[in-house]
Design a protein around this motif. Structure first.
Motif, PDB file in Angstrom:
ATOM      1  N   ILE A  10      36.478  -0.869  52.516  1.00  0.00           N
ATOM      2  CA  ILE A  10      37.628   0.053  52.502  1.00  0.00           C
ATOM      3  C   ILE A  10      37.204   1.518  52.413  1.00  0.00           C
ATOM      4  O   ILE A  10      38.046   2.386  52.147  1.00  0.00           O
ATOM      5  CB  ILE A  10      38.583  -0.282  51.338  1.00  0.00           C
ATOM      6  N   ARG A  11      35.931   1.795  52.663  1.00  0.00           N
ATOM      7  CA  ARG A  11      35.457   3.165  52.471  1.00  0.00           C
ATOM      8  C   ARG A  11      36.220   4.178  53.318  1.00  0.00           C
ATOM      9  O   ARG A  11      36.409   5.321  52.893  1.00  0.00           O
ATOM     10  CB  ARG A  11      33.958   3.237  52.748  1.00  0.00           C
ATOM     11  N   GLU A  12      36.656   3.777  54.503  1.00  0.00           N
ATOM     12  CA  GLU A  12      37.384   4.720  55.358  1.00  0.00           C
ATOM     13  C   GLU A  12      38.802   4.993  54.867  1.00  0.00           C
ATOM     14  O   GLU A  12      39.460   5.922  55.340  1.00  0.00           O
ATOM     15  CB  GLU A  12      37.443   4.210  56.797  1.00  0.00           C
ATOM     16  N   PHE A  13      39.284   4.200  53.908  1.00  0.00           N
ATOM     17  CA  PHE A  13      40.664   4.320  53.455  1.00  0.00           C
ATOM     18  C   PHE A  13      40.793   4.968  52.083  1.00  0.00           C
ATOM     19  O   PHE A  13      41.904   5.051  51.548  1.00  0.00           O
ATOM     20  CB  PHE A  13      41.330   2.937  53.418  1.00  0.00           C
ATOM     21  N   VAL A  14      39.688   5.409  51.482  1.00  0.00           N
ATOM     22  CA  VAL A  14      39.748   5.948  50.122  1.00  0.00           C
ATOM     23  C   VAL A  14      39.148   7.343  50.071  1.00  0.00           C
ATOM     24  O   VAL A  14      38.324   7.730  50.897  1.00  0.00           O
ATOM     25  CB  VAL A  14      39.024   5.029  49.109  1.00  0.00           C
ATOM     26  N   THR A  15      39.588   8.092  49.076  1.00  0.00           N
ATOM     27  CA  THR A  15      39.058   9.424  48.822  1.00  0.00           C
ATOM     28  C   THR A  15      39.205   9.731  47.342  1.00  0.00           C
ATOM     29  O   THR A  15      39.907   9.013  46.613  1.00  0.00           O
ATOM     30  CB  THR A  15      39.792  10.482  49.688  1.00  0.00           C
ATOM     31  N   GLY A  16      38.552  10.790  46.883  1.00  0.00           N
ATOM     32  CA  GLY A  16      38.728  11.239  45.502  1.00  0.00           C
ATOM     33  C   GLY A  16      38.371  10.190  44.477  1.00  0.00           C
ATOM     34  O   GLY A  16      37.328   9.519  44.558  1.00  0.00           O
ATOM     35  N   GLU A  17      39.234  10.026  43.488  1.00  0.00           N
ATOM     36  CA  GLU A  17      38.976   9.102  42.381  1.00  0.00           C
ATOM     37  C   GLU A  17      38.853   7.651  42.845  1.00  0.00           C
ATOM     38  O   GLU A  17      38.173   6.846  42.201  1.00  0.00           O
ATOM     39  CB  GLU A  17      40.078   9.227  41.329  1.00  0.00           C
ATOM     40  N   ALA A  18      39.517   7.318  43.943  1.00  0.00           N
ATOM     41  CA  ALA A  18      39.415   5.946  44.449  1.00  0.00           C
ATOM     42  C   ALA A  18      37.991   5.627  44.877  1.00  0.00           C
ATOM     43  O   ALA A  18      37.504   4.510  44.675  1.00  0.00           O
ATOM     44  CB  ALA A  18      40.382   5.739  45.613  1.00  0.00           C
ATOM     45  N   GLU A 175      42.237  -5.354  49.224  1.00  0.00           N
ATOM     46  CA  GLU A 175      43.079  -5.717  50.365  1.00  0.00           C
ATOM     47  C   GLU A 175      44.336  -4.851  50.407  1.00  0.00           C
ATOM     48  O   GLU A 175      44.803  -4.454  51.488  1.00  0.00           O
ATOM     49  CB  GLU A 175      43.467  -7.191  50.313  1.00  0.00           C
ATOM     50  N   ALA A 176      44.887  -4.540  49.231  1.00  0.00           N
ATOM     51  CA  ALA A 176      46.073  -3.672  49.192  1.00  0.00           C
ATOM     52  C   ALA A 176      45.760  -2.310  49.794  1.00  0.00           C
ATOM     53  O   ALA A 176      46.553  -1.756  50.573  1.00  0.00           O
ATOM     54  CB  ALA A 176      46.564  -3.520  47.752  1.00  0.00           C
ATOM     55  N   VAL A 177      44.595  -1.751  49.452  1.00  0.00           N
ATOM     56  CA  VAL A 177      44.194  -0.463  50.011  1.00  0.00           C
ATOM     57  C   VAL A 177      44.025  -0.562  51.526  1.00  0.00           C
ATOM     58  O   VAL A 177      44.478   0.309  52.279  1.00  0.00           O
ATOM     59  CB  VAL A 177      42.897   0.025  49.343  1.00  0.00           C
ATOM     60  N   GLU A 178      43.373  -1.627  51.982  1.00  0.00           N
ATOM     61  CA  GLU A 178      43.159  -1.782  53.421  1.00  0.00           C
ATOM     62  C   GLU A 178      44.492  -1.876  54.162  1.00  0.00           C
ATOM     63  O   GLU A 178      44.695  -1.213  55.199  1.00  0.00           O
ATOM     64  CB  GLU A 178      42.324  -3.028  53.692  1.00  0.00           C
ATOM     65  N   GLN A 179      45.410  -2.681  53.639  1.00  0.00           N
ATOM     66  CA  GLN A 179      46.702  -2.833  54.309  1.00  0.00           C
ATOM     67  C   GLN A 179      47.455  -1.512  54.369  1.00  0.00           C
ATOM     68  O   GLN A 179      47.967  -1.118  55.424  1.00  0.00           O
ATOM     69  CB  GLN A 179      47.551  -3.882  53.583  1.00  0.00           C
ATOM     70  N   VAL A 180      47.534  -0.823  53.244  1.00  0.00           N
ATOM     71  CA  VAL A 180      48.307   0.421  53.205  1.00  0.00           C
ATOM     72  C   VAL A 180      47.616   1.503  54.042  1.00  0.00           C
ATOM     73  O   VAL A 180      48.272   2.268  54.757  1.00  0.00           O
ATOM     74  CB  VAL A 180      48.514   0.879  51.747  1.00  0.00           C
ATOM     75  N   GLY A 181      46.289   1.563  53.976  1.00  0.00           N
ATOM     76  CA  GLY A 181      45.578   2.546  54.778  1.00  0.00           C
ATOM     77  C   GLY A 181      45.804   2.355  56.262  1.00  0.00           C
ATOM     78  O   GLY A 181      46.062   3.327  56.997  1.00  0.00           O
ATOM     79  N   ARG A 182      45.708   1.127  56.738  1.00  0.00           N
ATOM     80  CA  ARG A 182      45.903   0.863  58.162  1.00  0.00           C
ATOM     81  C   ARG A 182      47.344   1.130  58.589  1.00  0.00           C
ATOM     82  O   ARG A 182      47.605   1.645  59.691  1.00  0.00           O
ATOM     83  CB  ARG A 182      45.523  -0.583  58.493  1.00  0.00           C
ATOM     84  N   ARG A 183      48.278   0.788  57.760  1.00  0.00           N
ATOM     85  CA  ARG A 183      49.685   0.890  58.152  1.00  0.00           C
ATOM     86  C   ARG A 183      50.248   2.290  58.029  1.00  0.00           C
ATOM     87  O   ARG A 183      51.215   2.637  58.695  1.00  0.00           O
ATOM     88  CB  ARG A 183      50.505  -0.108  57.329  1.00  0.00           C
ATOM     89  N   THR A 184      49.673   3.094  57.153  1.00  0.00           N
ATOM     90  CA  THR A 184      50.232   4.436  56.936  1.00  0.00           C
ATOM     91  C   THR A 184      49.383   5.534  57.572  1.00  0.00           C
ATOM     92  O   THR A 184      49.878   6.642  57.798  1.00  0.00           O
ATOM     93  CB  THR A 184      50.337   4.745  55.437  1.00  0.00           C
ATOM     94  N   GLY A 185      48.106   5.270  57.834  1.00  0.00           N
ATOM     95  CA  GLY A 185      47.227   6.317  58.312  1.00  0.00           C
ATOM     96  C   GLY A 185      46.761   7.265  57.221  1.00  0.00           C
ATOM     97  O   GLY A 185      46.006   8.195  57.481  1.00  0.00           O
ATOM     98  N   ARG A 187      44.995   8.043  53.294  1.00  0.00           N
ATOM     99  CA  ARG A 187      43.929   7.526  52.445  1.00  0.00           C
ATOM    100  C   ARG A 187      44.425   7.448  50.999  1.00  0.00           C
ATOM    101  O   ARG A 187      45.300   8.217  50.582  1.00  0.00           O
ATOM    102  CB  ARG A 187      42.686   8.397  52.556  1.00  0.00           C
ATOM    103  N   ILE A 188      43.840   6.527  50.258  1.00  0.00           N
ATOM    104  CA  ILE A 188      44.254   6.264  48.884  1.00  0.00           C
ATOM    105  C   ILE A 188      43.401   7.122  47.958  1.00  0.00           C
ATOM    106  O   ILE A 188      42.176   7.142  48.077  1.00  0.00           O
ATOM    107  CB  ILE A 188      44.101   4.768  48.546  1.00  0.00           C
ATOM    108  N   THR A 189      44.047   7.821  47.034  1.00  0.00           N
ATOM    109  CA  THR A 189      43.351   8.829  46.223  1.00  0.00           C
ATOM    110  C   THR A 189      42.984   8.364  44.826  1.00  0.00           C
ATOM    111  O   THR A 189      42.263   9.074  44.121  1.00  0.00           O
ATOM    112  CB  THR A 189      44.219  10.091  46.098  1.00  0.00           C
ATOM    113  N   ALA A 190      43.472   7.210  44.382  1.00  0.00           N
ATOM    114  CA  ALA A 190      43.220   6.749  43.015  1.00  0.00           C
ATOM    115  C   ALA A 190      43.046   5.240  43.023  1.00  0.00           C
ATOM    116  O   ALA A 190      43.470   4.549  43.963  1.00  0.00           O
ATOM    117  CB  ALA A 190      44.359   7.154  42.084  1.00  0.00           C
ATOM    118  N   VAL A 191      42.423   4.717  41.991  1.00  0.00           N
ATOM    119  CA  VAL A 191      42.298   3.266  41.835  1.00  0.00           C
ATOM    120  C   VAL A 191      43.703   2.665  41.796  1.00  0.00           C
ATOM    121  O   VAL A 191      44.574   3.152  41.065  1.00  0.00           O
ATOM    122  CB  VAL A 191      41.532   2.929  40.543  1.00  0.00           C
ATOM    123  N   PRO A 192      43.973   1.645  42.612  1.00  0.00           N
ATOM    124  CA  PRO A 192      45.315   1.060  42.613  1.00  0.00           C
ATOM    125  C   PRO A 192      45.737   0.595  41.223  1.00  0.00           C
ATOM    126  O   PRO A 192      44.905   0.182  40.410  1.00  0.00           O
ATOM    127  CB  PRO A 192      45.188  -0.119  43.584  1.00  0.00           C
TER     128      PRO A 192
END
Length: 294
Positions: A10-18, A175-185, A187-192
């Motif tokens: 999920i590296r392409e879908f996260v940034t910052g604290e995530a 998996e939650a990060v991957e799904q949301v990242g792909r569907r929204t375009g 990136r996730i900024t914090a630990v879910p």
């Protein structure tokens, strides 16, 4: 013990604290639970011990109910179940300390914060056990069995995942990060955050809360209401959720009133305020801008 399946990359879908929250295997590590208030609290480690003791003690008693078509809908091999090493803390949306002290402590445990413990058969999630953070009165005997607190109730509970995953299923944080990242375009900024969504959803259906790196335009899947959000929620059927327009500010509960000598003296009702900003009601949404669901 067979390890859970490897998480998606999920590296392409996260940034910052995530990013900082990922370990060397690409799995999220979760911060320590808050000290909080409301009375003594157990640790994550203790919650896991109690969950294993409960499964050992009560699994043979409840196995037929758990296998019922309305629950798991198939056989559960208790001897094969292994605890997921990640025990998750879920904060409560309720100001449960406002429940009058004369009510049975089960009421405060039920409306308070919990840990969730997942048990797997190989890589497959089978059962979730909810353990009250305030379950300090329970113990494990010398045979590894769960002994409930003297005034039990709201201390622990088990919820099978249906074999029919269209009903709902366990979705891990990666998996939650991957799904949301792909569907929204986005990136996730914090630990879910595994959200305690209150009493209207089973703990096995509680959603993940994910913070986005930019505003996202979504609309209600059942209407025309549009909104801009910086946080989205992923439900246990993989549905993208946002807070409903009107959030309740209080829920009404009922509980028993134990007497001074431990005997019951009837039941009563009470109100539990919902903490400001807490979300307990959701609606499914569709991405309008920037995602794959347009």
């Amino acid at each position: 013990m067979q390890a859970p399946a490897a998480p998606p990359d999920i590296r392409e879908f996260v940034t910052g604290e995530a990013v900082l929250g990922l370990d060397s295997d690409g799995r999220f590590t979760f911060p320590a639970p808050p000290d909080g208030s409301g009375g003594p609290r157990i640790s994550r480690e203790r919650a896991g011990e109690l969950a294993k003791g409960f499964l050992r003690s009560y699994g043979p008693v409840f196995i037929r109910a758990w296998e019922d078509p309305r629950e798991r809908g198939g056989p559960i091999r208790l001897e094969r179940l292994e605890m997921d090493p990640r025990v998750l803390y879920t904060e409560t949306p309720y100001d449960y300390q406002r429940i009058p002290p004369e009510f049975h402590p089960a009421s405060r445990r039920f409306y308070g914060p919990h840990y969730v413990v997942v048990f797997r058969d190989g890589p497959e999630p089978v059962l979730l056990i909810r353990v009250s953070v305030h379950n300090t009165g329970a113990r494990i005997d010398d045979r590894g069995r769960y002994i409930p607190p003297l005034l039990s109730g709201g201390d622990i509970g088990a919820y099978p995942f249906p074999r029919d995953t269209a009903r709902h299923r366990w979705i891990g944080p990666e998996e939650a990060v991957e799904q949301v990242g792909r569907r929204t375009g986005a990136r996730i900024t914090a630990v879910p955050e595994r959200l305690n969504a209150g009493r209207y959803l089973l703990p096995s259906e509680w959603p993940w809360k994910l913070s986005l790196d930019r505003p996202l335009r979504v609309r209600s899947a059942r209407g025309s209401r549009g909104m801009e959000v910086r946080e989205v929620y992923l439900g246990a059927r993989g549905q993208l959720l946002a807070p409903s327009e009107n959030q309740p500010t209080v829920v009404h509960g009922a509980g028993s009133l134990p007497g001074a000598n431990g005997t019951g003296r009837g039941t009563g009702s009470f109100e539990v305020p919902i903490r400001p900003g807490a979300v307990t009601e959701f609606e499914e949404v569709i991405v309008q801008e920037g995602g794959s669901e347009q």
